[in-house]
Design an enzyme around this catalytic site. Sequence first.
Site, PDB file in Angstrom:
ATOM      1  CB  SER A 128      10.825  37.041  72.127  1.00  0.00           C
ATOM      2  OG  SER A 128      10.003  37.446  73.191  1.00  0.00           O
ATOM      3  CB  THR A 129      11.331  32.146  68.486  1.00  0.00           C
ATOM      4  OG1 THR A 129       9.990  32.395  68.097  1.00  0.00           O
ATOM      5  CG2 THR A 129      11.353  31.078  69.562  1.00  0.00           C
ATOM      6  CB  CYS A 130      10.210  37.165  66.293  1.00  0.00           C
ATOM      7  SG  CYS A 130       8.722  36.265  65.887  1.00  0.00           S
ATOM      8  CG  PHE A 131      12.489  40.181  68.594  1.00  0.00           C
ATOM      9  CD1 PHE A 131      12.724  41.093  67.574  1.00  0.00           C
ATOM     10  CD2 PHE A 131      11.188  39.977  69.027  1.00  0.00           C
ATOM     11  CE1 PHE A 131      11.671  41.801  67.001  1.00  0.00           C
ATOM     12  CE2 PHE A 131      10.140  40.699  68.464  1.00  0.00           C
ATOM     13  CZ  PHE A 131      10.377  41.600  67.447  1.00  0.00           C
TER      14      PHE A 131
END
Length: 138
Positions: free
Chosen positions: A104-107
Amino acid sequence: STNNSIFNEPELQVVISGPTNGSIDVEDLKANAKLTGGYTIFDSQIRRFWRVVSSFDDHQRADLLRFVTSCERPPPLGFASMNPPFTIQRVPISSDGDKLPTASTCFNILKLPTYSSEKMLKDRLLYSIQSGSGFELT
C-alpha cells in the site's frame, strides 16, 4: 555574473532528492521500520526479510523501496524522517503459493506473507518488486 547560491547544482540535487547513487542504508531502514499485524523484531520472518534485503544489490533495494513507497530513493534526511514510516505487515498464509507480497504505497506498507523459508521469501519478494505487480489501492 556571480552566483550567490549556497549550493551548486549537484549539491542542490542531493538536498532535494537524496544521494544520486541510490544506495539504501539497510540498517537505517531496519532501525526505523514499523512492524504490524503480529510481526515483532524477534519473528523469524522478519529476521529472514532483513537477511534477504541485506543480500540485495543496490538496484534490487531501489526496486523494493519503489514497490513499497513509490519512490526508489531514500528520504534525504534518512528513514527516521519517512512519514508514514516504512511498515511491514504480517499476512498469514497456509501455503507458500497462497499470496505474493503486496504494498500500500500511500501508507508505505509492505504486506509480507508468512513464507516457509528464506528462499521462498526472497523468490516471492523479488518476483513482486521486479514485475510491478502487487500494488493495492488501499
